[in-house]
Design an enzyme around this catalytic site. Sequence first.
Site, PDB file in Angstrom:
ATOM      1  NE  ARG A   1     -27.528  29.824 -16.710  1.00  0.00           N
ATOM      2  CZ  ARG A   1     -27.183  30.485 -15.603  1.00  0.00           C
ATOM      3  NH1 ARG A   1     -25.929  30.500 -15.201  1.00  0.00           N
ATOM      4  NH2 ARG A   1     -28.086  31.110 -14.887  1.00  0.00           N
TER       5      ARG A   1
ATOM      6  CB  ILE B   1     -27.792  37.590  -7.335  1.00  0.00           C
ATOM      7  CG1 ILE B   1     -28.436  36.304  -7.878  1.00  0.00           C
ATOM      8  CG2 ILE B   1     -27.915  38.744  -8.309  1.00  0.00           C
ATOM      9  CD1 ILE B   1     -29.966  36.375  -7.915  1.00  0.00           C
ATOM     10  CG  ASP B   2     -26.315  32.312  -7.074  1.00  0.00           C
ATOM     11  OD1 ASP B   2     -27.418  32.889  -7.094  1.00  0.00           O
ATOM     12  OD2 ASP B   2     -25.954  31.492  -7.951  1.00  0.00           O
TER      13      ASP B   2
ATOM     14  N   GLY C   1     -30.396  31.686  -5.472  1.00  0.00           N
ATOM     15  CA  GLY C   1     -29.143  31.417  -4.767  1.00  0.00           C
ATOM     16  C   GLY C   1     -28.517  30.078  -5.131  1.00  0.00           C
ATOM     17  NE  ARG C   2     -26.463  28.018 -10.227  1.00  0.00           N
ATOM     18  CZ  ARG C   2     -25.693  28.214 -11.289  1.00  0.00           C
ATOM     19  NH1 ARG C   2     -24.518  27.661 -11.357  1.00  0.00           N
ATOM     20  NH2 ARG C   2     -26.095  28.976 -12.265  1.00  0.00           N
TER      21      ARG C   2
ATOM     22  N   GLY D   1     -36.817  40.809   8.652  1.00  0.00           N
ATOM     23  CA  GLY D   1     -37.541  40.467   9.879  1.00  0.00           C
ATOM     24  C   GLY D   1     -38.435  39.241   9.714  1.00  0.00           C
TER      25      GLY D   1
ATOM     26  NE  ARG E   1     -42.990  34.493  18.865  1.00  0.00           N
ATOM     27  CZ  ARG E   1     -42.575  33.562  18.009  1.00  0.00           C
ATOM     28  NH1 ARG E   1     -42.529  32.296  18.378  1.00  0.00           N
ATOM     29  NH2 ARG E   1     -42.200  33.893  16.793  1.00  0.00           N
TER      30      ARG E   1
ATOM     31  CE  LYS F   1     -43.503  37.301  15.651  1.00  0.00           C
ATOM     32  NZ  LYS F   1     -42.411  37.989  14.985  1.00  0.00           N
TER      33      LYS F   1
HETATM   34  P1  ADP Z   1     -22.143  31.373 -13.450  1.00  0.00           P
HETATM   35  O1  ADP Z   1     -20.908  31.966 -14.007  1.00  0.00           O
HETATM   36  O2  ADP Z   1     -23.199  32.392 -13.169  1.00  0.00           O
HETATM   37  O3  ADP Z   1     -21.876  30.450 -12.279  1.00  0.00           O
HETATM   38  P2  ADP Z   1     -22.674  29.014 -15.138  1.00  0.00           P
HETATM   39  O4  ADP Z   1     -22.403  28.009 -14.094  1.00  0.00           O
HETATM   40  O5  ADP Z   1     -23.880  28.804 -15.992  1.00  0.00           O
HETATM   41  O6  ADP Z   1     -22.838  30.501 -14.592  1.00  0.00           O
HETATM   42  O7  ADP Z   1     -21.390  29.081 -16.099  1.00  0.00           O
HETATM   43  C1  ADP Z   1     -21.340  30.000 -17.159  1.00  0.00           C
HETATM   44  C2  ADP Z   1     -20.536  29.431 -18.277  1.00  0.00           C
HETATM   45  O8  ADP Z   1     -19.180  29.226 -17.870  1.00  0.00           O
HETATM   46  C3  ADP Z   1     -20.958  28.048 -18.771  1.00  0.00           C
HETATM   47  O9  ADP Z   1     -22.078  28.104 -19.628  1.00  0.00           O
HETATM   48  C4  ADP Z   1     -19.714  27.591 -19.508  1.00  0.00           C
HETATM   49  O10 ADP Z   1     -19.606  28.243 -20.755  1.00  0.00           O
HETATM   50  C5  ADP Z   1     -18.618  28.146 -18.589  1.00  0.00           C
HETATM   51  N1  ADP Z   1     -18.173  27.090 -17.662  1.00  0.00           N
HETATM   52  C6  ADP Z   1     -18.831  26.609 -16.578  1.00  0.00           C
HETATM   53  N2  ADP Z   1     -18.139  25.609 -15.990  1.00  0.00           N
HETATM   54  C7  ADP Z   1     -17.021  25.439 -16.723  1.00  0.00           C
HETATM   55  C8  ADP Z   1     -15.892  24.551 -16.644  1.00  0.00           C
HETATM   56  N3  ADP Z   1     -15.777  23.635 -15.672  1.00  0.00           N
HETATM   57  N4  ADP Z   1     -14.926  24.678 -17.575  1.00  0.00           N
HETATM   58  C9  ADP Z   1     -15.006  25.594 -18.562  1.00  0.00           C
HETATM   59  N5  ADP Z   1     -16.047  26.453 -18.689  1.00  0.00           N
HETATM   60  C10 ADP Z   1     -17.032  26.392 -17.788  1.00  0.00           C
HETATM   61  O1  F6P Z   2     -26.568  31.954 -10.527  1.00  0.00           O
HETATM   62  C1  F6P Z   2     -27.576  32.933 -10.565  1.00  0.00           C
HETATM   63  C2  F6P Z   2     -28.931  32.290 -10.641  1.00  0.00           C
HETATM   64  O2  F6P Z   2     -29.909  33.333 -10.670  1.00  0.00           O
HETATM   65  C3  F6P Z   2     -29.254  31.324  -9.502  1.00  0.00           C
HETATM   66  O3  F6P Z   2     -29.590  31.977  -8.313  1.00  0.00           O
HETATM   67  C4  F6P Z   2     -30.376  30.515 -10.110  1.00  0.00           C
HETATM   68  O4  F6P Z   2     -30.423  29.220  -9.549  1.00  0.00           O
HETATM   69  C5  F6P Z   2     -29.988  30.438 -11.574  1.00  0.00           C
HETATM   70  O5  F6P Z   2     -29.084  31.519 -11.809  1.00  0.00           O
HETATM   71  C6  F6P Z   2     -31.157  30.567 -12.515  1.00  0.00           C
HETATM   72  O6  F6P Z   2     -30.680  30.414 -13.806  1.00  0.00           O
HETATM   73  P1  F6P Z   2     -31.494  30.716 -15.154  1.00  0.00           P
HETATM   74  O7  F6P Z   2     -31.322  32.180 -15.434  1.00  0.00           O
HETATM   75  O8  F6P Z   2     -30.818  29.878 -16.165  1.00  0.00           O
HETATM   76  O9  F6P Z   2     -32.914  30.385 -14.895  1.00  0.00           O
END
Ligand code: ADP
Ligand code: F6P
Length: 323
Positions: free
Chosen positions: A72, A126-127, A170-171, A185, A211, A213
């Site tokens: 990130r 994965i979200d 899943g954020r 289930g 029930r 369970k």
């Molecule tokens: P994901 O791609 O899994 O949703 P992130 O939200 O952490 O993961 O975004 C990954 C990277 O994408 C960020 O660390 C940043 O470098 C880049 N990024 C995210 N949002 C923006 C944005 N609005 N503009 C430009 N780059 C972005």
């Molecule tokens: O976007 C994928 C994800 O695994 C989310 O489900 C979760 O909220 C987040 O990334 C966790 O991020 P990190 O790896 O920075 O703990």
Amino acid sequence: MKRIGVLTSGGDGPGLNPCIRAATRMALGYGLEVMGIERGYAGLMNGEMISLDARSVGGIIGRGGTFLGTTRAPEFKTPQGQREALRCLNRHGIDGLVVIGGNGSLSGACALHQRGFPVVGVPATIDNDVVGTDIAIGVDTALNTILDAVDKIKDTASSHQRAFLIETMGRDSGYLALMGGIAGGAEMILIPEFETTLEEVAQGLLDAYVRGKAHCIVVVAEGYKPGTQAVADYLCARQEELGFGVRVTVLGHVQRGGSPMAFDRLLATRLGAAAVRELHEGNHGHIVGLIGNEIVLTPLEDVLTRRKELDLSLCELSKIMEK
Ligand code: ADP
Ligand code: F6P
């Protein structure tokens, strides 16, 4: 177009390696050179890249994670960061880019596209919260990991007559919890898209006990408010009355690892190859996604301005199955 770059960015997940492999081999098939950019946008800004040939992507189709690495990189959100990235791309003679990642990474791809650089995005998270594809790379394998955990927890829950809160990732999206809960289930599913009060959760446990369970499995999305721990505290305080002992399992990053399953390998191969085909044909500024069984292009701007909705009929189905 002579040379393309490929990067993985944001949270990893199963299927990134087969996607890099597919993009590389498709590009080589077109006679293009391929640079693998390491550590996502951080590596792009610093010029960290390696030349990829068919052998460099051999033996990775079944490996979890991403051999290119991912990060990130908040600096990339700034105009300065994006200018650095463009300088690097020019310096290395790269004239097209495949970005593999979730909504954040695709926002980065869109930023480069809006600055005039040819980019195609591939949805991988994965979200499963990316618009423009029914399912993103990594989701199916993560769901199978969740199911394995739910099945195992059910064994111990039944032996001890316990209720388990199982937290999925899943954020802000309840997709993994909803699908994992239906397929596993579960007696109850708590997701951010559907309001369920603490009193309703307690009542759900009471109903399951009455029930007859032997267990009560509650799958909780990490984005559900007021949060898994708050639910656990509330239920624990009423444990005697509810009949079940209460335990919590947070599945966490185990959901992001592991060998990609058949569905993810195939999806990653199809989408990685399609991304390069589109770049090569001059169709950029899109993502490639799977809708029905077709590969469909959606403009990056559309992907990023719309919110992916959960299928509400599945929420209703889950309520019927909870009995
Ligand atoms: P994901 O791609 O899994 O949703 P992130 O939200 O952490 O993961 O975004 C990954 C990277 O994408 C960020 O660390 C940043 O470098 C880049 N990024 C995210 N949002 C923006 C944005 N609005 N503009 C430009 N780059 C972005
Ligand atoms: O976007 C994928 C994800 O695994 C989310 O489900 C979760 O909220 C987040 O990334 C966790 O991020 P990190 O790896 O920075 O703990």
